[in-house]
Design an enzyme around this catalytic site. Structure first.
Site, PDB file in Angstrom:
ATOM      1  N   GLY A  54       4.957   2.564  -3.662  1.00 55.77           N
ATOM      2  CA  GLY A  54       6.035   3.406  -3.193  1.00 55.77           C
ATOM      3  C   GLY A  54       7.161   3.490  -4.202  1.00 55.77           C
ATOM      4  O   GLY A  54       7.454   2.538  -4.922  1.00 55.77           O
ATOM      5  N   SER A  55       7.813   4.644  -4.278  1.00 51.61           N
ATOM      6  CA  SER A  55       9.009   4.778  -5.108  1.00 51.61           C
ATOM      7  C   SER A  55      10.164   4.006  -4.466  1.00 51.61           C
ATOM      8  O   SER A  55      10.086   3.554  -3.326  1.00 51.61           O
ATOM      9  CB  SER A  55       9.363   6.250  -5.270  1.00 51.61           C
ATOM     10  OG  SER A  55       8.339   6.941  -5.950  1.00 51.61           O
ATOM     11  N   GLY A  56      11.249   3.881  -5.216  1.00 48.71           N
ATOM     12  CA  GLY A  56      12.392   3.105  -4.745  1.00 48.71           C
ATOM     13  C   GLY A  56      12.454   1.717  -5.329  1.00 48.71           C
ATOM     14  O   GLY A  56      13.428   0.992  -5.096  1.00 48.71           O
ATOM     15  N   HIS A  57      11.396   1.325  -6.092  1.00 49.45           N
ATOM     16  CA  HIS A  57      11.355   0.003  -6.713  1.00 49.45           C
ATOM     17  C   HIS A  57      11.506   0.084  -8.229  1.00 49.45           C
ATOM     18  O   HIS A  57      11.204  -0.869  -8.929  1.00 49.45           O
ATOM     19  CB  HIS A  57      10.033  -0.694  -6.382  1.00 49.45           C
ATOM     20  CG  HIS A  57       9.745  -0.794  -4.921  1.00 49.45           C
ATOM     21  ND1 HIS A  57      10.617  -1.391  -4.042  1.00 49.45           N
ATOM     22  CD2 HIS A  57       8.692  -0.354  -4.187  1.00 49.45           C
ATOM     23  CE1 HIS A  57      10.106  -1.329  -2.817  1.00 49.45           C
ATOM     24  NE2 HIS A  57       8.942  -0.698  -2.885  1.00 49.45           N
ATOM     25  N   LYS A 105      -0.114  -4.306  -5.310  1.00 47.98           N
ATOM     26  CA  LYS A 105       0.705  -5.229  -4.527  1.00 47.98           C
ATOM     27  C   LYS A 105       0.131  -5.345  -3.125  1.00 47.98           C
ATOM     28  O   LYS A 105      -0.352  -4.364  -2.552  1.00 47.98           O
ATOM     29  CB  LYS A 105       2.156  -4.742  -4.453  1.00 47.98           C
ATOM     30  CG  LYS A 105       2.821  -4.565  -5.807  1.00 47.98           C
ATOM     31  CD  LYS A 105       4.293  -4.241  -5.682  1.00 47.98           C
ATOM     32  CE  LYS A 105       4.615  -3.021  -4.857  1.00 47.98           C
ATOM     33  NZ  LYS A 105       3.982  -1.786  -5.395  1.00 47.98           N
ATOM     34  N   ASP A 110      -1.001   0.165   0.471  1.00 48.85           N
ATOM     35  CA  ASP A 110      -1.423   0.144  -0.927  1.00 48.85           C
ATOM     36  C   ASP A 110      -2.860  -0.353  -1.048  1.00 48.85           C
ATOM     37  O   ASP A 110      -3.688   0.241  -1.748  1.00 48.85           O
ATOM     38  CB  ASP A 110      -0.504  -0.759  -1.744  1.00 48.85           C
ATOM     39  CG  ASP A 110       0.893  -0.202  -1.916  1.00 48.85           C
ATOM     40  OD1 ASP A 110       1.429   0.335  -0.934  1.00 48.85           O
ATOM     41  OD2 ASP A 110       1.446  -0.304  -3.018  1.00 48.85           O
ATOM     42  N   HIS A 219      11.002  -4.102   0.718  1.00 49.56           N
ATOM     43  CA  HIS A 219      11.272  -2.931   1.554  1.00 49.56           C
ATOM     44  C   HIS A 219      12.322  -3.237   2.617  1.00 49.56           C
ATOM     45  O   HIS A 219      12.556  -2.425   3.502  1.00 49.56           O
ATOM     46  CB  HIS A 219      10.001  -2.458   2.265  1.00 49.56           C
ATOM     47  CG  HIS A 219       8.848  -2.224   1.343  1.00 49.56           C
ATOM     48  ND1 HIS A 219       7.916  -3.198   1.062  1.00 49.56           N
ATOM     49  CD2 HIS A 219       8.487  -1.130   0.640  1.00 49.56           C
ATOM     50  CE1 HIS A 219       7.018  -2.707   0.222  1.00 49.56           C
ATOM     51  NE2 HIS A 219       7.344  -1.457  -0.058  1.00 49.56           N
TER      52      HIS A 219
END
Length: 333
Positions: A54-57, A105, A110, A219
């Site tokens: 996921g984006s945001g990391h 991960k 995922d 998250h």
């Protein structure tokens, strides 16, 4: 909510376009499906290391695409796993006859989506191996995972196995090295404040003015406990002791210490925490042979830190030191 964006629904696509414009000498970026690949092609017969999430990391994972590290990354929506078609498209673009190693991960979406992609690729005749990173010692299961979460150790796995692929190791050998790194690294984090997911528009969890969450996930998942804020010595000790006891690490070990910002922690506080961690390791007779400090696995603007400790041997140290050229890590000739 105050964020620098136009439309929450297009934030990832807009950011990828900016990434492409900023680094045309290093990266190729597509948005349908969203895939980031390195400009330098995979050498014939070499292993292509591919990851995503996921984006945001950021800079995980797109910031680690480049020579000596990832061949490609698949950015999903914010805090949402990439789809199997993204992974398949990425591998098709970078695989050069040596097979593909997928670094995943340990989050349920995922794992399932990368497994599906691996099956599709193998049906096309592409040899695939998968390594699932699960280095977080804070909790065994969470709302996102079955088993331990994959957190800061992911960066160390990607760097070291990327170097192994660059030196020409086989697919099976790369998978063994990635698995060895995962087995020798442990991590734990804390949050001083939540983050705001753009399309949600409110904090992902609530903390009192003087509260912190110990063992937080990337998250915003709950951790081990919620406690009053205390001085940095105590906070770092609360992270480091469970990490060291879990493997366990012992006097005489040589390690890589990775002190990570969750996105909103300034360098002043981050280096302060790193210095405390080095002192605590020294008190146990553990030598810090290599260090990494910075915002490498973030949770948007969350204020907090995580600590990862990797037990090194000579081969892992040499692979860590090997040249790398990405937007986030860059050293060597």
């Amino acid at each position: 909510m105050k964020k620098i964006l136009n439309d929450p629904s297009t934030v990832v696509t807009d950011a990828l376009r900016g990434l492409a414009l900023a680094h045309p000498e290093l990266l190729r970026v597509s948005t349908d499906p969203a895939v980031v690949t390195r400009v330098e092609p995979t050498p014939p017969g070499a292993v292509a290391v591919v990851s995503g999430g996921g984006s945001g990391h950021e800079p995980l994972h797109s910031g680690f695409v480049g020579p000596g590290m990832l061949a490609a990354a698949c950015p999903g929506p914010v805090f949402t796993s990439p789809t199997p078609d993204q992974v398949v498209a990425a591998v098709r673009e970078v695989e050069a006859g040596g097979g593909a190693l997928l670094v995943v991960k340990n989050y349920t979406g995922d794992v399932l989506n990368f497994e599906t992609a691996a099956e599709l690729l193998e049906a096309e005749g592409v040899e695939v191996r998968t390594v699932v990173v699960d280095d977080d010692v804070a909790v065994t299961d969470s709302s996102f995972t079955a088993g331990r979460r994959g957190v800061g150790g992911t960066v160390l796995v990607e760097k070291i196995v990327g170097a192994a692929a660059a030196r020409g190791d086989s697919l099976d050998r790369c998978a063994e090295i990635a698995g060895r790194v995962n087995s020798q690294v442990r991590s734990m984090g804390l949050a001083l404040s939540p983050c705001v997911v753009p399309h949600v528009g409110r904090p992902s969890f609530e903390l009192g003015e003087d509260e912190i969450e110990i063992g937080i996930g990337i998250h915003g998942e709950p951790g081990r406990e919620r406690i009053p804020l205390e001085p940095a010595d105590g906070l770092v000790r609360r992270l480091l002791e469970p990490v060291l006891d879990d493997l366990p690490f012992a006097s005489g070990d040589e390690v890589l210490l990775f002190t990570n910002s969750m996105g909103g922690t300034p360098p002043l506080e981050l280096y302060l925490a790193h210095g405390i961690a080095e002192r605590l390791l020294d008190e146990r007779g553990i030598r810090v042979r290599r260090s990494l400090v910075g915002p490498y696995v973030t949770s948007l603007e969350m204020r907090g830190i995580s600590v990862s400790v990797l037990r090194l041997d000579d081969e892992l140290t040499a692979l860590w030191d090997a040249p790398v050229r990405t937007t986030a890590l860059n050293w060597g000739p």
